[in-house]
Write an enzyme that holds these catalytic residues in place. Structure first.
Site, short mmCIF file in Angstrom:
data_model
loop_
_atom_site.label_atom_id
_atom_site.label_comp_id
_atom_site.label_asym_id
_atom_site.label_seq_id
_atom_site.Cartn_x
_atom_site.Cartn_y
_atom_site.Cartn_z
N CYS A 52 48.15 30.47 44.41
CA CYS A 52 47.69 31.37 43.36
C CYS A 52 47.41 32.78 43.90
CB CYS A 52 46.43 30.75 42.75
SG CYS A 52 45.46 31.81 41.70
N CYS A 55 43.98 34.14 43.15
CA CYS A 55 42.99 33.53 44.04
C CYS A 55 42.91 34.30 45.35
CB CYS A 55 43.34 32.07 44.33
SG CYS A 55 43.33 31.01 42.87
#
Length: 129
Positions: A52, A55
């Site tokens: 991600c 993230c």
């Protein structure tokens, strides 16, 4: 059976390629439950996935510009690919998801690579600035 080392993003976060001096750790199911049950003071769980990009952005922000904002909150990172039951338990549908715990209970949830201002607001909900 030992748990294999987290992938690059989480390993870098754990092993200090940053200037973070707040308490932080990668949490599995057992350590997450211990953290939740033993910490009455506010703490922040960050649910991430290694693939991600938001993230990565958030973890970099927490290690850099947002460091002073969240310094007072202990921080635990949960890799949802390794701990899908935790993600399901707290309704994590997207990453990154931040869950603020107070007295062992979730008080606030935010999704996305929060800005410094959004992180500040979340910390203020914990009674810290």
């Amino acid at each position: 059976m030992s748990i294999p080392e987290p992938r690059f993003m989480l390993a870098r976060f754990r092993h200090g390629k940053d200037t973070l001096d707040m308490p932080r750790q990668i949490l599995d199911g057992d350590t997450f439950d211990r953290q939740r049950e033993t910490h009455e003071a506010p703490w922040l769980a960050v649910f991430v996935s290694d693939w991600c990009q938001p993230c990565e952005t958030l973890l970099s922000r927490l290690s850099g510009s947002a460091h002073d904002i969240v310094r007072a909150l202990p921080l635990g990172v949960v890799d949802i690919e390794r701990e899908p039951a935790l993600a399901e338990r707290y309704g994590v549908k997207g990453t990154p998801t931040l869950v603020l715990f107070v007295d062992g209970e979730p008080r606030a949830t935010r999704v996305g690579a929060l800005s410094d201002d959004q992180l500040r607001q979340l910390c203020e909900e914990a009674g810290r600035s």
